[in-house]
Design a protein around this motif. Structure first.
Motif, PDB file in Angstrom:
ATOM      1  N   TYR A 158       0.850  -1.193   0.000  1.00  0.00           N
ATOM      2  CA  TYR A 158       0.000   0.000   0.000  1.00  0.00           C
ATOM      3  C   TYR A 158       0.884   1.241   0.000  1.00  0.00           C
ATOM      4  O   TYR A 158       1.917   1.282   0.679  1.00  0.00           O
ATOM      5  N   ARG A 159       0.469   2.246  -0.743  1.00  0.00           N
ATOM      6  CA  ARG A 159       1.174   3.523  -0.786  1.00  0.00           C
ATOM      7  C   ARG A 159       0.805   4.311   0.472  1.00  0.00           C
ATOM      8  O   ARG A 159      -0.378   4.461   0.792  1.00  0.00           O
ATOM      9  N   TYR A 195       1.607  -0.311  -6.514  1.00  0.00           N
ATOM     10  CA  TYR A 195       0.801  -0.394  -5.296  1.00  0.00           C
ATOM     11  C   TYR A 195      -0.571  -0.990  -5.591  1.00  0.00           C
ATOM     12  O   TYR A 195      -1.104  -0.845  -6.677  1.00  0.00           O
TER      13      TYR A 195
END
Length: 167
Positions: free
Chosen positions: A9-10, A99
């Protein structure tokens, strides 16, 4: 290419900018592959956290880069990180396929400036415009204006900050 399930995840921040009347800033996105129709193109300012950057500092930076706003007072933050997945159909094209979604820390701030301070079409520092328009909106309406896959995050943010919209 990594499997969707294996993508990270970003790390991002989001800002709910609330004016003295208790309305919330929303910007009409300039574009994006995730948009499904013309109704769900509105969102609050948000953006990535640089390596080693404090999330509150990142939130103020992102707000400034997207809206030109600096006149704010911190009201609160969601204690948890909120996560959403982007649809698999766009995962390979968003963020260069690196992502699967975003992990966001959300902050609420009171806007203490004048509406003339807001400039989304010519952001400072030569940043690319994220928004093509903006308006003030009742907080309760926000989840219906965002792309559907982000709606649970917006519902949680509205729930967390509902008491701050009293002006």
């Amino acid at each position: 290419m990594a499997r969707y399930e294996d993508l990270p995840y970003r790390t991002c921040v989001g800002m709910m900018l609330i004016n003295p009347q208790g309305l919330v800033f929303i910007g009409r996105r300039a574009g994006g592959i995730e948009h499904v129709d013309d109704m769900h193109v509105w969102q609050m300012p948000q953006g990535g956290v640089d390596p080693g950057e404090d999330t509150w500092e990142a939130a103020k930076r992102e707000l400034y880069e997207e809206t030109s706003v600096q006149s704010v007072e911190k009201l609160g933050e969601v204690p948890d990180w909120l996560i959403y997945d982007i649809p698999r159909t766009v995962a390979g094209r968003a963020w260069k396929g690196r992502y699967r979604g975003q992990r966001q820390k959300w902050f609420a701030v009171r806007f203490t400036g004048d509406d003339k301070e807001i400039n989304v079409t010519h952001p400072p520092g030569g940043h690319k415009a994220e928004f093509i328009n903006w308006r003030w909106e009742p907080m309760k309406n926000l989840p219906e204006l965002i792309v559907p896959f982000k709606r649970p995050v917006y519902e949680r943010v509205v729930k967390e900050f509902a008491g701050l919209a009293d002006g």
